[in-house]
Design an enzyme around this catalytic site. Structure first.
Site, mmCIF file in Angstrom:
data_model
loop_
_atom_site.group_PDB
_atom_site.id
_atom_site.type_symbol
_atom_site.label_atom_id
_atom_site.label_comp_id
_atom_site.label_asym_id
_atom_site.label_seq_id
_atom_site.Cartn_x
_atom_site.Cartn_y
_atom_site.Cartn_z
ATOM 1 N N LYS A 235 0.836 -1.106 0.133
ATOM 2 C CA LYS A 235 -0.002 0.073 0.040
ATOM 3 C C LYS A 235 0.798 1.093 -0.019
ATOM 4 C CE LYS A 235 -4.201 -1.629 -0.073
ATOM 5 N NZ LYS A 235 -5.097 -1.584 -1.392
ATOM 6 N N GLU B 208 -9.997 5.685 2.636
ATOM 7 C CA GLU B 208 -10.612 4.469 3.215
ATOM 8 C C GLU B 208 -9.628 3.310 3.670
ATOM 9 O OE1 GLU B 208 -9.757 4.826 -0.058
ATOM 10 O OE2 GLU B 208 -9.421 2.867 -0.464
ATOM 11 N N SER C 21 2.095 -9.364 -0.627
ATOM 12 C CA SER C 21 1.461 -8.194 -0.586
ATOM 13 C C SER C 21 1.734 -7.547 0.824
ATOM 14 C CB SER C 21 0.177 -7.762 -1.186
ATOM 15 O OG SER C 21 -0.792 -8.667 -0.202
#
Lengths: 258, 394
Positions: B85, B107, B374
């Site tokens: 991210k 969000e 990830s």
């Protein structure tokens, strides 16, 4: 001239919004007829959506209540048929585009035509995506109502030149819901609009009192009220008829005098 | 048809109030993405702050155990803040800073994107508010506290299913009430144009590095790259530079929850239909009335009823495959990686690993697979313990 636009010929319009199916579609039929009788010039019927991203808490909650109570498109169309047996008040459907996309644009707008629902508003179909529905709506004689907001600025011209029915002027930033202050550039926005279109304009978002409605109708050709109406229904549930009639006639008087 | 389309997917189905801001964002992004100073600054942040390039690790024990294709893990879990991210967030935060914004909103599902946004806001001296479904604030309580430590304000969203889609709803509502000083750091390759493109570009660093790394290590391209998909940002980043390499299979692993034949699933490609929501035309889990369906997955990061429009396009065109992976399979893979390689990965990433476990054995030893790891799994340890019926006291 479309039926929606014709409604403005008689003077300033008061346009209430109600969430269909809250607390039931039977009550929606009754409340729409009540509001029409009390002086509503055009009525917006909100088709509930699970995730109404342009709504504040009041309409969000009403939408969820309606869905939980078993709202369906088929049920709505049947309810509007019952309204049409008793009233010719101009009606507009307002909803998010997914339920309509899912129903099928052609079938949906054909249904609108057969029920004399003369306008359609979708907060998630801006000018850029209008061709998603414009051609089909036009085929069935349904006006796609465009919105302008305090951030529209240079976009106003394009939107105005393409407008039909009326232009929905969003009074302030953010989502629907009762508020005490409005954007300071409303007058300017309306002046801009009038330069580019003959189509009338009505202001909505946040209006709840007769004073506010009069103030907005003095600037524009009408005032739209959603959350305040939906809140009356939320409070009084099955017994909202009298309160709605009182409220709508007060608001209509305020708008008429503007 | 306007721009921002991937085939029929994408678009800008959003309120008029946000349209000018989206144009402004697009214009600024188009300028800065070609600006050498911007790129140099972002590269430096990637290198010196986020710890890039991330490792491409040969999982020798896993490879030997499965007895087929050579398995490589793209270690996005080793990035600062523990997930991919941060790539997108550093890019968007830097862009927002250049645009003169002083406030970031975001969000978050699992909390990784919220943590990354709170981190960038702290670094750049910006205000930060994060919207997170109340249900997710409970199952990812550690990340809520982490965001608060970083100076962000976390709003627990109590509407709808109280998960990721509801967090997106409220972030959009907030943005439409305040755009002047605020940038909405959308966390996945979704939403209205230009977000799917911006997020994909910033995440594409994953496959840019991985492609070079694998060529160096193996001397040839992998047979497949595999990544988990919710909205699809790590998968899009992992796929992007391999799209022109036709021999490379691109496999996205969706969260099937308790199974795609149950209502408790979040597998959009497997169970969803074409629709329009959250600013884009794509596939969505929805009911027979076009209402968005409540979705479920053990993974808060994959618990989303839609998929990014470019994924929908890659699926329709046949370039990428999407497969469902259940909670049980993901938890099993989570434990497997911990015991086999000594790596505790995010439960999201474990969905991709679970599928690799299924296919690696039937592939040849001279083929390779890259799995995008990830994120790291610290945030999931308590939830996995609960899932296994273990009573933890911290």
């Amino acid at each position: 001239m479309s039926k929606i636009q014709t409604a403005f010929e008689k003077g300033k319009c008061f346009i209430p919004f109600i969430t269909a199916g809250d607390p039931s579609l039977d009550k929606t039929v009754e409340y729409v007829l009540t509001m029409a009788q009390a002086g509503a010039d055009i009525i917006e019927i909100g088709i509930p959506f699970s995730d109404p991203t342009a709504e504040g808490a009041v309409i969000q909650e009403a939408s969820l209540r309606a869905l939980q109570a078993g709202f369906t498109m088929e049920g709505l169309f049947e309810a509007v048929e019952r309204i049409r047996e008793k009233s010719k008040v101009p009606l507009i459907f307002m909803t998010y585009i997914n339920p309509v996309f899912h129903y099928g644009y052609d079938a949906f707008f054909e249904k609108c035509q057969s029920l004399s629902v003369d306008g359609f508003i979708s907060p998630d179909v801006p000018f850029e995506e209008k061709e998603e529905i414009a051609g089909i709506a036009q085929k069935y004689g349904v006006d796609v109502i465009s919105m302008v907001s305090p951030t529209s600025r240079e976009r106003i011209r394009r939107i105005a030149e393409d407008a039909e029915g009326f232009v929905y002027v969003v009074s302030s930033m953010g989502v629907t819901g009762v508020r005490s202050e409005f954007s300071s550039n409303l007058k300017e926005t309306v002046t801009q609009l009038k330069k580019y279109t003959e189509v009338p304009c009505a202001i909505g978002f946040g209006i709840s009192t007769p004073e506010q409605a009069a103030q907005m109708a003095a600037i524009a050709d009408g005032a739209i009220v959603g959350s305040a109406i939906v809140r009356i229904v939320a409070d009084k549930k099955e017994q909202a008829g009298e309160a709605l009639a009182d409220y709508v006639s007060k608001m209509k008087n305020a708008v008429r005098g503007a | 048809m306007n721009k921002g389309r991937f085939g029929q997917f994408g678009g800008q189905y959003i309120s008029e109030t946000l349209m000018n801001e989206l144009y402004h964002l697009e214009e600024q992004y188009e300028y800065y993405k070609n600006d050498p100073d911007f790129n140099e600054e972002l590269d430096r942040l990637f290198r010196e702050y986020a710890g890039r390039p991330s490792l491409l690790y040969y999982a020798k024990k896993m490879t030997e155990d499965l007895g087929g294709a050579r398995i490589y893990l793209k270690r996005e879990d080793l990035n600062h803040t523990g997930a991919h991210k941060i790539n997108n967030v550093l890019g968007q935060a830097l862009l927002a800073k250049k645009m003169g914004k002083t406030r970031l909103i975001a969000e978050t599902g699992a909390g990784q994107h919220g943590v990354a946004t709170a981190t960038a806001a702290a670094l750049f001296g910006m205000e930060c508010e994060v919207f997170m479904g109340k249900h997710d604030t409970e199952r990812q309580a550690l990340n809520v506290y982490r965001m608060e430590l970083l100076g962000a304000r976390v709003h627990a969203v109590t509407t709808g299913t109280q998960t990721l889609k509801d967090a997106v709803n409220d972030a959009m509502r907030e943005w439409s009430s305040r755009v002047e000083d605020t940038h909405y750091v959308l966390g996945s390759v979704m939403g209205p144009h230009p977000f799917p493109t911006i997020v994909r570009d910033f995440q594409s660093v994953i496959s840019r590095e991985a492609r070079e790394q694998i060529l160096k290590l193996e001397g040839k391209l992998p047979a497949a790259v595999v990544a988990c998909v919710g909205g699809g940002s790590n998968a899009m980043g992992m796929f992007y530079n391999f799209i022109p390499d036709e021999g490379v299979r691109l496999i996205g692993c969706e969260a099937a929850g308790r199974g795609i034949d149950t209502p408790e699933t979040a597998a959009t490609i497997a169970t969803g239909k074409l629709g329009i929501f959250h600013g884009m035309k794509s596939y969505f889990c929805q009911d027979e009335q076009g209402q968005i369906a409540p979705v479920y997955s053990i993974s808060a990061g994959l618990d989303y009823p839609g998929i990014g429009p470019e994924h929908a396009y890659l699926y329709d065109s046949g370039r990428a495959e999407y497969v469902p992976v259940t909670d049980d399979e993901a938890v099993e893979a989570f434990e497997y990686l911990a015991k086999t390689e000594g790596i505790i990965c995010a439960i999201e990433s474990a969905h991709a690993l679970a599928y690799v476990k299924k296919i690696a054995g039937s592939m040849s030893r001279d083929q390779s697979i890259i799995v995008c790891l990830s994120g790291r799994g610290d945030k999931d340890v308590a939830a996995i313990a609960r899932y296994k019926g273990v009573d933890l006291h911290e």
